[in-house]
Design a protein around this motif. Structure first.
Motif, PDB file in Angstrom:
ATOM      1  N   GLN A 113      -8.320   1.671  -3.026  1.00 14.88           N
ATOM      2  CA  GLN A 113      -9.113   0.679  -3.752  1.00 14.88           C
ATOM      3  C   GLN A 113      -8.705  -0.700  -3.251  1.00 14.88           C
ATOM      4  OE1 GLN A 113      -6.185   1.351  -4.827  1.00 14.88           O
ATOM      5  NE2 GLN A 113      -5.438  -0.391  -6.004  1.00 14.88           N
ATOM      6  N   GLY A 114      -9.561  -1.649  -3.365  1.00 18.63           N
ATOM      7  CA  GLY A 114      -9.255  -2.973  -2.853  1.00 18.63           C
ATOM      8  C   GLY A 114      -8.431  -3.798  -3.807  1.00 18.63           C
TER       9      GLY A 114
ATOM     10  N   TRP B 197      -9.565   5.422   2.546  1.00 19.93           N
ATOM     11  CA  TRP B 197      -9.362   4.066   2.074  1.00 19.93           C
ATOM     12  C   TRP B 197      -8.898   4.076   0.627  1.00 19.93           C
ATOM     13  CZ3 TRP B 197     -11.898  -0.550   4.481  1.00 19.93           C
ATOM     14  CH2 TRP B 197     -12.257  -0.296   5.804  1.00 19.93           C
TER      15      TRP B 197
ATOM     16  N   CYS C  41       0.864  -1.179   0.000  1.00 24.67           N
ATOM     17  CA  CYS C  41       0.000   0.000   0.000  1.00 24.67           C
ATOM     18  C   CYS C  41       0.899   1.226   0.000  1.00 24.67           C
ATOM     19  CB  CYS C  41      -0.913   0.004   1.214  1.00 24.67           C
ATOM     20  SG  CYS C  41      -1.930   1.497   1.343  1.00 24.67           S
TER      21      CYS C  41
ATOM     22  N   TYR D  56      -8.339  -4.007   1.682  1.00 22.75           N
ATOM     23  CA  TYR D  56      -8.233  -2.564   1.536  1.00 22.75           C
ATOM     24  C   TYR D  56      -7.193  -2.018   2.505  1.00 22.75           C
ATOM     25  CZ  TYR D  56     -12.851  -2.927  -0.679  1.00 22.75           C
ATOM     26  OH  TYR D  56     -13.913  -3.252  -1.478  1.00 22.75           O
TER      27      TYR D  56
ATOM     28  N   TRP E 147      -4.787  -2.683   7.277  1.00 26.07           N
ATOM     29  CA  TRP E 147      -5.372  -3.511   6.224  1.00 26.07           C
ATOM     30  C   TRP E 147      -6.700  -4.061   6.739  1.00 26.07           C
ATOM     31  CZ3 TRP E 147      -3.723  -3.836   1.319  1.00 26.07           C
ATOM     32  CH2 TRP E 147      -2.399  -3.447   1.046  1.00 26.07           C
TER      33      TRP E 147
END
Length: 117
Positions: free
Chosen positions: A109-110, A107, A21, A93, A33
């Motif tokens: 994007q997943g 947040w 990330c 995420y 996460w």
């Protein structure tokens, strides 16, 4: 806030994946996460890390298998996932928390993680 998550994929049970990330613009007080399991409406926290102290928190279900870490120079947080099982399947995420906030409100994007049996 821009959070770019990557590293998901399809893996067999017992396998490993590493999620990344990358945050842009600034650092934050906390990174986490979350996982949204299939059919579930809400995402639940899997692991979290304090940027300043490096202190970590894990959901009971992943303790001993997952490791969250940070790279200060890259403003990037990683989630090393080992010994994956089918219950780890879901959309992952990354999220961040500001210094004056107890909640993870921003947040990215997943990224999909699918563990096959």
């Amino acid at each position: 806030v821009q959070l770019q998550a990557s590293g998901g994929g399809l893996v067999e049970a017992g396998g490993s994946l590493r999620l990344s990330c990358a945050a842009s613009g600034r650092t934050f007080a906390g990174y986490a996460w979350f996982r949204q399991a299939p059919g579930e409406e809400l995402a639940t926290v899997v692991a979290a890390i304090s940027w300043s102290s490096g202190g970590t928190h894990y959901a009971d279900s992943v303790k001993g298998r997952f490791t969250i870490s940070r790279d200060n120079a890259k403003n990037t947080v990683y989630l090393q996932m080992n010994n994956l099982n089918t219950e780890d399947t879901g959309v992952y995420y990354c999220a961040v928390r500001r210094e004056d906030d107890a909640e993870f409100r921003s947040w990215g994007q997943g990224t999909q993680v699918t563990v096959s049996s």
